[in-house]
Scaffold this motif. Sequence first.
Motif, mmCIF file in Angstrom:
data_model
loop_
_atom_site.group_PDB
_atom_site.id
_atom_site.type_symbol
_atom_site.label_atom_id
_atom_site.label_comp_id
_atom_site.label_asym_id
_atom_site.label_seq_id
_atom_site.Cartn_x
_atom_site.Cartn_y
_atom_site.Cartn_z
ATOM 1 N N GLY A 52 13.238 -52.893 -7.966
ATOM 2 C CA GLY A 52 12.189 -52.668 -8.944
ATOM 3 C C GLY A 52 11.686 -51.248 -8.999
ATOM 4 O O GLY A 52 10.669 -50.965 -9.647
ATOM 5 N N LYS A 53 12.406 -50.322 -8.357
ATOM 6 C CA LYS A 53 12.005 -48.914 -8.357
ATOM 7 C C LYS A 53 12.471 -48.193 -9.612
ATOM 8 O O LYS A 53 11.929 -47.145 -9.956
ATOM 9 C CB LYS A 53 12.569 -48.191 -7.133
ATOM 10 N N MET A 54 13.478 -48.731 -10.256
ATOM 11 C CA MET A 54 14.002 -48.158 -11.492
ATOM 12 C C MET A 54 14.208 -49.283 -12.501
ATOM 13 O O MET A 54 14.511 -50.412 -12.125
ATOM 14 C CB MET A 54 15.345 -47.441 -11.248
ATOM 15 N N ARG A 55 14.050 -48.937 -13.768
ATOM 16 C CA ARG A 55 14.280 -49.913 -14.831
ATOM 17 C C ARG A 55 15.672 -49.738 -15.418
ATOM 18 O O ARG A 55 16.121 -48.615 -15.644
ATOM 19 C CB ARG A 55 13.243 -49.759 -15.930
ATOM 20 N N ALA A 56 16.311 -50.854 -15.645
ATOM 21 C CA ALA A 56 17.612 -50.853 -16.320
ATOM 22 C C ALA A 56 17.753 -52.230 -16.960
ATOM 23 O O ALA A 56 18.478 -53.099 -16.491
ATOM 24 C CB ALA A 56 18.739 -50.575 -15.332
ATOM 25 N N ARG A 83 20.403 -43.674 -17.129
ATOM 26 C CA ARG A 83 20.010 -44.370 -15.911
ATOM 27 C C ARG A 83 18.537 -44.149 -15.575
ATOM 28 O O ARG A 83 17.879 -45.027 -15.019
ATOM 29 C CB ARG A 83 20.904 -43.892 -14.752
ATOM 30 N N TYR A 84 17.977 -42.979 -15.919
ATOM 31 C CA TYR A 84 16.642 -42.622 -15.463
ATOM 32 C C TYR A 84 15.605 -42.513 -16.576
ATOM 33 O O TYR A 84 14.402 -42.540 -16.293
ATOM 34 C CB TYR A 84 16.687 -41.280 -14.716
ATOM 35 N N ALA A 85 16.033 -42.354 -17.811
ATOM 36 C CA ALA A 85 15.095 -42.025 -18.882
ATOM 37 C C ALA A 85 13.966 -43.048 -18.998
ATOM 38 O O ALA A 85 12.783 -42.677 -19.038
ATOM 39 C CB ALA A 85 15.848 -41.907 -20.207
ATOM 40 N N ALA A 115 8.320 -44.644 -18.178
ATOM 41 C CA ALA A 115 7.373 -45.664 -17.726
ATOM 42 C C ALA A 115 6.407 -45.082 -16.689
ATOM 43 O O ALA A 115 5.203 -45.385 -16.710
ATOM 44 C CB ALA A 115 8.132 -46.858 -17.135
ATOM 45 N N TRP A 116 6.916 -44.273 -15.779
ATOM 46 C CA TRP A 116 6.038 -43.637 -14.792
ATOM 47 C C TRP A 116 5.007 -42.733 -15.467
ATOM 48 O O TRP A 116 3.847 -42.692 -15.069
ATOM 49 C CB TRP A 116 6.871 -42.836 -13.795
ATOM 50 N N ALA A 117 5.445 -42.028 -16.501
ATOM 51 C CA ALA A 117 4.519 -41.149 -17.221
ATOM 52 C C ALA A 117 3.439 -41.974 -17.926
ATOM 53 O O ALA A 117 2.243 -41.635 -17.877
ATOM 54 C CB ALA A 117 5.284 -40.284 -18.218
ATOM 55 N N ARG A 118 3.833 -43.065 -18.584
ATOM 56 C CA ARG A 118 2.855 -43.910 -19.271
ATOM 57 C C ARG A 118 1.844 -44.510 -18.305
ATOM 58 O O ARG A 118 0.672 -44.688 -18.649
ATOM 59 C CB ARG A 118 3.572 -45.032 -20.030
ATOM 60 N N ASP A 138 -0.832 -43.481 -1.286
ATOM 61 C CA ASP A 138 -1.495 -43.997 -2.491
ATOM 62 C C ASP A 138 -0.630 -44.934 -3.327
ATOM 63 O O ASP A 138 -1.030 -45.328 -4.421
ATOM 64 C CB ASP A 138 -1.994 -42.838 -3.360
ATOM 65 N N GLY A 139 0.544 -45.284 -2.862
ATOM 66 C CA GLY A 139 1.361 -46.277 -3.545
ATOM 67 C C GLY A 139 2.030 -45.788 -4.814
ATOM 68 O O GLY A 139 2.486 -46.602 -5.620
ATOM 69 N N ASN A 140 2.142 -44.476 -4.991
ATOM 70 C CA ASN A 140 2.833 -43.959 -6.168
ATOM 71 C C ASN A 140 4.304 -44.398 -6.110
ATOM 72 O O ASN A 140 5.005 -44.107 -5.141
ATOM 73 C CB ASN A 140 2.737 -42.434 -6.202
ATOM 74 N N PRO A 141 4.803 -45.100 -7.130
ATOM 75 C CA PRO A 141 6.183 -45.609 -7.071
ATOM 76 C C PRO A 141 7.237 -44.507 -7.041
ATOM 77 O O PRO A 141 8.353 -44.739 -6.578
ATOM 78 C CB PRO A 141 6.307 -46.457 -8.338
ATOM 79 N N ILE A 142 6.903 -43.313 -7.523
ATOM 80 C CA ILE A 142 7.868 -42.211 -7.448
ATOM 81 C C ILE A 142 8.098 -41.838 -5.992
ATOM 82 O O ILE A 142 9.221 -41.517 -5.594
ATOM 83 C CB ILE A 142 7.375 -40.992 -8.255
#
Length: 554
Positions: free
Chosen positions: A238-242, A382-384, A389-392, A476-480
Amino acid sequence: MTACRWERLACIRFLHMLQEARKPRSEFIYDADRVADVCAFGETLPHSKGFEGTIVLEPVQCWWLAAIFGFRERDTGRRWTREVALWVPRKNGKTELAKIVVLYCQNFEGEPGAEGVIIAGSERQADIPLKAIRHTIDEVAELRDWTLAKGTHEEIRFRRHNAVLKLLAGRAPNLDGLNPHVVLAEEVHAQNQDVIGVIKTTQGARLQPLWLGISTAGRNATGPAYDGWKSDQQVLEGKMRADRVFIAMYAADVEDEERRFDPIIVEKLNPLFGISLNPVSLETEEREARKSEAKLQEYKRTRLNIWSRAAGNLFSVESWDACGDPKLTLDALRGYPMLVGVDLASHSDLNAACFLICVEEVLYAVFRYWLPERSVRFQDDRYADQFAAWARAGHLTLTKGSHVHHPTIRNDVLAMVRGHNVAGFAFDQHQADYLMGEVEAEGYAAYIVPKVAKHITYATDDIATRHQDPERFQHDGNPISSWCAGNVVGYRDANDNVLPKKEQKGSRQSIDGMDALISANAARLQAEAGNIAGGVKVIKPNIYLERGLIGFDA
């Protein structure tokens, strides 16, 4: 039967998709009739070798086919899944599955002129599935007559729908004119990854293309194929969306490797254990593996799906995530000494800062990330979606333009540290001149942390140990940050010094957040040892003084 961790994650992901498909506003639906159709077709086909009669699909194979063909676009009815990554040990029915998928896609998806391509690291490898398909057409007269199939050594034509299946091994660099509806990539780990990337782009004109990658683990864990393996793991975590990618992975964890000859471990990593994989044949392999290191490595690769010569991951993603607390803010830690680690990228990649504060025996880390809004990251399929999503979600700040905008980073960092007890900033020398000058102009101490193993081993090992215990480390739990943590491997020298790096040079698997954290921790340890200015008071003797930690001016 016990399932491995990665299979469980894949099942959870599949179930979540089923839930999403039921929502009226979902972009896709689930059509069980489509699954029944492809499964029924598959069970009319003969086994390629080793078994008599027609194929009888096992439940796990039905699940794979359901994930590929069951989800459909709500508006068009076309297949939703566009890419499949099946990482499974040998002798687990990969060839039979590939045969079903390729024949069905080329002849029963209503795609006129459905070009199919088989690619592999060698013509001999690519010929395995082609021979299986050719054998099927020879054996099943009804299929042959209906599709008007006619084969040669290098291709099979299905003249009813003007479809063709080709081999590309040995001539893959010449890709002119390709427009494949379905691509079967055999043993992805052994292939030219640049060619794979180019072939994927040739499918862009198709309305419902399918990329089917089937592979065991490889022999080179520093190559680009391993990069894809790690990306697939992060999708499952769940760290990346695809969203249009189905991944099924069967691979050993560390504790599994320790019990590598235990039949229970072998069974859970081989989904067709006892069916296409004969347990009796494993006895000989086990005896050989106990006598020879080379045989052991091959046993682990082909039976446990462990990559050869894999560098060790420094951080466990599960342990890292257990230390996360999204409620953690810098305001809650105001007044305690803070070290800031900054890792700046060149041109258009990820930039990171880590704000590190020690309260008694606990380290607290808050992260901040920046990326140019026109970064090449947003052109990478793969990353876009994940970066967007991280930015939003506010985990990532997008700066104007296509290149790193250091003044924006400067303003954000200085705003975050205002009112805090800042002991100093720690920079990697790369791209640091501007920001170092700016923080020094504001009256803060700034230091260079050389990215050399002897300089950062203590700081790295300290974080690697702490992240296993939430009572010693919290973030702080940042997913990045979680994504970065999963990408770090440790290269150790003869003196056991460790250098945290990407798996391979040029990898798109970023570690910037961990670089910033380690730099901040190196500065913290130096400050506690009294080696840098900045107002950090040494309250009690520090073990790093006794170890003779090398100073920043060394």
